[in-house]
Design an enzyme around this catalytic site. Sequence first.
Site, PDB file in Angstrom:
ATOM      1  N   HIS A   1       0.810  -1.219   0.000  1.00  0.00           N
ATOM      2  CA  HIS A   1       0.000   0.000   0.000  1.00  0.00           C
ATOM      3  C   HIS A   1       0.841   1.265   0.000  1.00  0.00           C
ATOM      4  O   HIS A   1       0.372   2.316  -0.425  1.00  0.00           O
ATOM      5  CB  HIS A   1      -1.021  -0.045   1.135  1.00  0.00           C
TER       6      HIS A   1
ATOM      7  N   GLU B   1     -10.972 -11.428  -4.402  1.00  0.00           N
ATOM      8  CA  GLU B   1      -9.522 -11.311  -4.223  1.00  0.00           C
ATOM      9  C   GLU B   1      -8.950 -12.472  -3.418  1.00  0.00           C
ATOM     10  O   GLU B   1      -7.790 -12.448  -3.041  1.00  0.00           O
ATOM     11  CB  GLU B   1      -9.154  -9.969  -3.603  1.00  0.00           C
TER      12      GLU B   1
ATOM     13  N   ASP C   1      -4.289  -8.865  -4.176  1.00  0.00           N
ATOM     14  CA  ASP C   1      -4.427  -9.946  -3.212  1.00  0.00           C
ATOM     15  C   ASP C   1      -4.629 -11.283  -3.895  1.00  0.00           C
ATOM     16  O   ASP C   1      -4.106 -12.299  -3.445  1.00  0.00           O
ATOM     17  CB  ASP C   1      -5.599  -9.668  -2.259  1.00  0.00           C
TER      18      ASP C   1
ATOM     19  N   CYS D   1      -9.675  -3.813 -10.045  1.00  0.00           N
ATOM     20  CA  CYS D   1      -9.200  -2.604  -9.379  1.00  0.00           C
ATOM     21  C   CYS D   1      -7.802  -2.800  -8.787  1.00  0.00           C
ATOM     22  O   CYS D   1      -7.289  -1.927  -8.105  1.00  0.00           O
ATOM     23  CB  CYS D   1     -10.193  -2.129  -8.320  1.00  0.00           C
TER      24      CYS D   1
HETATM   25  C1  PEP Z   1      -6.389  -5.680  -4.456  1.00  0.00           C
HETATM   26  O1  PEP Z   1      -6.144  -6.521  -3.596  1.00  0.00           O
HETATM   27  O2  PEP Z   1      -6.118  -5.831  -5.676  1.00  0.00           O
HETATM   28  C2  PEP Z   1      -7.024  -4.408  -4.085  1.00  0.00           C
HETATM   29  C3  PEP Z   1      -7.441  -3.564  -4.995  1.00  0.00           C
HETATM   30  O3  PEP Z   1      -7.115  -4.111  -2.769  1.00  0.00           O
HETATM   31  P1  PEP Z   1      -5.859  -3.682  -1.866  1.00  0.00           P
HETATM   32  O4  PEP Z   1      -4.699  -3.398  -2.784  1.00  0.00           O
HETATM   33  O5  PEP Z   1      -6.258  -2.477  -1.110  1.00  0.00           O
HETATM   34  O6  PEP Z   1      -5.630  -4.874  -1.018  1.00  0.00           O
HETATM   35 MG    MG Z   2      -7.045  -6.338  -1.676  1.00  0.00          MG
END
Ligand code: PEP
Ligand code: MG
Length: 580
Positions: free
Chosen positions: A190, A434, A458, A505
């Site tokens: 993140h 995910e 994920d 996403c």
């Molecule tokens: C993902 O896991 O692709 C996602 C969009 O969520 P995050 O990156 O916040 O875990």
């Molecule tokens: Mg995620």
Amino acid sequence: MNFFSGIAASRGIAIGKAHLYNYKFQVPKYNISDIQIDAETDRFYDALRKVEQDYKKLKMDLEKEASEDTAKLFDGSILLTKDHTFINEVLTRLREDKKNIEWIVYDVSDTIFKKLIILDDEFFRDRAVDFLNFGKRLVNTMLLEKSQSLADIDSDVIVVSNDLAVSDTANMNRQHVLGILTELGGATSHVAIVAKSLKIPAVLGVKDICSKIKESDLLIVDGYSGKTFINPDEKTLIFYKKERERFENSEKKFLSIREKPSVTLDNRAIALKVNMEIPYQEIDLAMDVGSDGVGLYRSEFLYLSNKDKKLPSEEQQFNAYKFILEKFSPKPVTIRTIDLGGDKILEGYTERELNPYLGYRAIRLSLDKPKMFRDQLRALYRASIYGNLQIMFPMITGVDELAKIYKEIQNVKKELTKNSIPFSNDVKVGTMIETPSAAMLSDFICAKSDFVSIGSNDLVQYTLAVDRNNDRVSYLYQPLHPSVIRMLKLIIDGAHKANIKVSVCGEMGGDMKGLLIFIGLGIDEVSTGVNNIDLVKKIIRSVNYSEVKDLVDSLFIFDETSKIEKELDKWISKHLKHLI
Ligand code: PEP
Ligand code: MG
């Protein structure tokens, strides 16, 4: 000149002075003599007065920036500066233990924190966090240090850290952070995601880099290749200054397509949306790129950036959601309920666990904390009348979790109706796919969702059993792995069979090869960070869906990532050469 290599996590070139940032909290501990006790007592009282002033100022700032209700959250902290039990305990311990006052204050507040945090009552857990923060602030004040925070940076620097906490980046002063360089972390961590969203070049996973850099050393951080230079020679500096210019110009090259629709050459529309983390920093960038809405707002950043590390109140959340909904109205805004845990630690609520990504995270936390979840749902539904809201739930593994969520939603709606509080009846409710479990059950999950969105960050880590944050196994994090592609096909086909839209996403949708896989598999929407939108649209507008579909269909015979990559590379050099 020293040269090091790491993971290229956010594109761009940063050249600037190093600022070593370490969020680890260290308190000196030493013996004092009897004659020093009075002086230490005076220092303690001075610090209490100073911290009281700080809290009052923060309260006033919040009254201006947020609501009066939010500002009132500081009233409790102000009262702590006059708490007789705490003050007497510190002074008694000072006389008995004869240790420096910073250590005594730290130890007393830490003991209180540990006693309160285990109580099964949110009120006391909140107080626990208050006490911990209060203790740290007092100690920092006595050490004559400014409470170290990336929000306080007031000159242009490259932030160098062992392991930046996501909450640090949530508060970072974007105007002055030229680049980020860390020892730990992966390309889909993140910290990397925030760096990309804020268009800050970043290189992560450079081993032992902190020990090699001194404060104010001149650095070059190359977010394309992962190279990092410490005190570069003149020739390297001139080369990278030119590269930086070239990068800025290449970004401008795409600006002309912002008004154009996101559609392939053979007319297949693929909605293109933005991912957001810190709306008040990103909103202008996000509004400018000409998207079809917000495909993922990671609402946990609201929790991580809360100034006093408290949970945002329902009111504070309502205002934040209303803000983003109104800005994008009538375009859809997809708000994901909190995904705390993993690498997103919220002191007092989640902690570093042995297997953080397999632990107490995302929907598991929400379902375990009904009040917290209800507050978020109430804020979301109340805000829903101000725009086109979609709500999405993270880290689902099965339909039993969906049943619990929908029950909560019904309760919240009933309560709002009972109290004559308006909300929209058109809010779509979607599921993030995910986890491999959700992917395998995508037929059942899609039948119970208005839409689904693939969290590839994920999904890749769980499918391949590779921690997305661990640079030591980053070579195994392969979004183009044959097992991942099979998993993606299962999800996309499952969604279409259930007649619902499926989006991606995760970061894979913003990468050229990953995007081709999604286009070929028939994805309906792509949501990506602002820094990728132009390039993604350019790719979508440069390809024929039917050709990409044939390409992706042909990849299922390959049993290794490298073979798939080779095929994609061949195709790209033939069809998308102008974009490489
Ligand atoms: C993902 O896991 O692709 C996602 C969009 O969520 P995050 O990156 O916040 O875990
Ligand atoms: Mg995620």
